[in-house]
Design a protein around this motif. Structure first.
Motif, PDB file in Angstrom:
ATOM      1  N   TYR A  28       0.804  -1.217   0.000  1.00 15.18           N
ATOM      2  CA  TYR A  28       0.000   0.000   0.000  1.00 15.18           C
ATOM      3  C   TYR A  28       0.841   1.274   0.000  1.00 15.18           C
ATOM      4  CZ  TYR A  28      -3.949  -3.072   1.026  1.00 15.18           C
ATOM      5  OH  TYR A  28      -4.908  -4.055   0.955  1.00 15.18           O
ATOM      6  N   TRP A  53      -5.485   1.128  -5.783  1.00  9.02           N
ATOM      7  CA  TRP A  53      -6.263   0.168  -4.995  1.00  9.02           C
ATOM      8  C   TRP A  53      -7.765   0.406  -5.152  1.00  9.02           C
ATOM      9  CZ3 TRP A  53      -5.201  -4.340  -2.636  1.00  9.02           C
ATOM     10  CH2 TRP A  53      -3.844  -4.683  -2.533  1.00  9.02           C
ATOM     11  N   GLY A  54      -8.145   1.591  -5.612  1.00  8.77           N
ATOM     12  CA  GLY A  54      -9.551   1.866  -5.872  1.00  8.77           C
ATOM     13  C   GLY A  54     -10.139   0.955  -6.942  1.00  8.77           C
ATOM     14  N   PHE A  55      -9.281   0.424  -7.806  1.00  4.23           N
ATOM     15  CA  PHE A  55      -9.756  -0.467  -8.866  1.00  4.23           C
ATOM     16  C   PHE A  55     -10.198  -1.830  -8.331  1.00  4.23           C
ATOM     17  CE2 PHE A  55      -7.763   2.771 -11.345  1.00  4.23           C
ATOM     18  CZ  PHE A  55      -8.464   2.792 -12.540  1.00  4.23           C
ATOM     19  N   VAL A  56      -9.772  -2.157  -7.087  1.00 12.48           N
ATOM     20  CA  VAL A  56     -10.188  -3.420  -6.450  1.00 12.48           C
ATOM     21  C   VAL A  56     -10.877  -3.141  -5.108  1.00 12.48           C
ATOM     22  CG1 VAL A  56      -8.505  -4.895  -7.629  1.00 12.48           C
ATOM     23  CG2 VAL A  56      -7.865  -3.790  -5.476  1.00 12.48           C
ATOM     24  N   ASN A  57     -11.438  -1.943  -4.996  1.00 14.70           N
ATOM     25  CA  ASN A  57     -12.145  -1.534  -3.772  1.00 14.70           C
ATOM     26  C   ASN A  57     -11.296  -1.668  -2.508  1.00 14.70           C
ATOM     27  OD1 ASN A  57     -14.536  -0.868  -5.210  1.00 14.70           O
ATOM     28  ND2 ASN A  57     -15.063  -3.044  -5.278  1.00 14.70           N
ATOM     29  N   GLY A  58      -9.981  -1.462  -2.659  1.00 16.52           N
ATOM     30  CA  GLY A  58      -9.084  -1.433  -1.508  1.00 16.52           C
ATOM     31  C   GLY A  58      -8.685  -2.784  -0.930  1.00 16.52           C
ATOM     32  N   LYS A  59      -9.203  -3.877  -1.512  1.00 14.41           N
ATOM     33  CA  LYS A  59      -8.907  -5.200  -0.968  1.00 14.41           C
ATOM     34  C   LYS A  59      -8.438  -6.154  -2.071  1.00 14.41           C
ATOM     35  CE  LYS A  59     -12.885  -5.839   1.103  1.00 14.41           C
ATOM     36  NZ  LYS A  59     -13.994  -6.308   1.916  1.00 14.41           N
ATOM     37  N   ILE A  97     -10.454  -6.030 -14.932  1.00 16.17           N
ATOM     38  CA  ILE A  97      -9.915  -4.946 -14.101  1.00 16.17           C
ATOM     39  C   ILE A  97      -8.562  -4.475 -14.640  1.00 16.17           C
ATOM     40  CG2 ILE A  97      -9.082  -4.307 -11.804  1.00 16.17           C
ATOM     41  CD1 ILE A  97     -11.211  -6.249 -10.663  1.00 16.17           C
ATOM     42  N   LYS A 103      -3.947   5.011  -3.161  1.00 18.24           N
ATOM     43  CA  LYS A 103      -5.398   5.217  -3.075  1.00 18.24           C
ATOM     44  C   LYS A 103      -6.034   5.082  -4.463  1.00 18.24           C
ATOM     45  CE  LYS A 103      -8.686   8.485  -1.105  1.00 18.24           C
ATOM     46  NZ  LYS A 103      -8.851   9.784  -0.462  1.00 18.24           N
ATOM     47  N   TYR A 104      -5.369   5.649  -5.466  1.00 11.21           N
ATOM     48  CA  TYR A 104      -5.855   5.552  -6.849  1.00 11.21           C
ATOM     49  C   TYR A 104      -5.894   4.100  -7.323  1.00 11.21           C
ATOM     50  CZ  TYR A 104      -5.205   5.264 -11.922  1.00 11.21           C
ATOM     51  OH  TYR A 104      -5.278   4.891 -13.243  1.00 11.21           O
TER      52      TYR A 104
END
Length: 186
Positions: A29, A120-126, A144, A117-118
């Motif tokens: 992260y 990881w937003g593509f996998v909803n942070g998880k 994705i 943040k950008y």
């Protein structure tokens, strides 16, 4: 002596095994590590990951410890110097792309607060856990990675096709593609 069951792709040598055991697929992260992998994946395009991994320390030295602020300001002279560095992959287009990618990276950080943040937003942070039974179940791209690749290109990134982006997602743990029997899952 206990033998660990690993994903078969990493059994080439200790360099690969160590990378597999300690880095690949573990969620990252922090912007520093994400950027390092982005540079390395850029240079990997069309080559083997092992080739890049073997030159990783040379890349770190040549590219100012992956400092995107310095890289974004590389001059033509610095890029020419890098093109002569036998310790790295001397592809002039990839070197130039690394500079423009650093510039685009900074713009995303400014817009989103961090690159992490950008992306990881593509996998909803998880992380997405694909739970592959065999290496044959692991895809080279996904919807994705297609979407992320397209967005990165729109933002000025180069050498970020869907295959490169998916490899980056695997490396930084956005997806877990360790086979189900791999010891790292325990």
């Amino acid at each position: 002596m206990e033998t660990k069951l690993r994903c078969a792709w990493c059994e080439k040598d200790d360099l690969y095994r160590n990378y597999h055991d300690n880095e690949w697929g573990k969620p990252v992260y922090d912007d520093e590590t994400i950027f390092e992998f982005l540079i390395l994946e850029t240079f990997q395009a069309g080559l083997s990951w092992h080739t890049v991994l073997a030159k990783r320390e040379n890349f770190r030295k040549a590219f100012d410890n992956f400092d995107w602020n310095k890289i974004a300001n590389y001059s033509e002279d610095k890029m020419a110097e890098l093109a002569e560095d036998t310790g790295i992959i001397r592809n002039k287009l990839k070197i130039k792309a690394t500079v423009s990618n650093a510039q685009a990276y900074i713009k995303i950080q400014e817009e989103f607060g961090s690159f992490s943040k950008y992306i990881w937003g593509f996998v909803n942070g998880k992380p997405i856990d694909n739970q592959p039974k065999t290496l044959g179940d692991v895809k080279a791209t996904t919807e994705i990675s297609d979407k992320l690749s397209k967005d990165l290109k729109k933002r000025g990134f180069k050498f970020v096709g869907s295959i490169v982006v998916y490899a980056h997602m695997q490396a930084t743990g956005m997806v877990n593609d360790h086979i189900m029997e791999c010891f790292t899952r325990k």
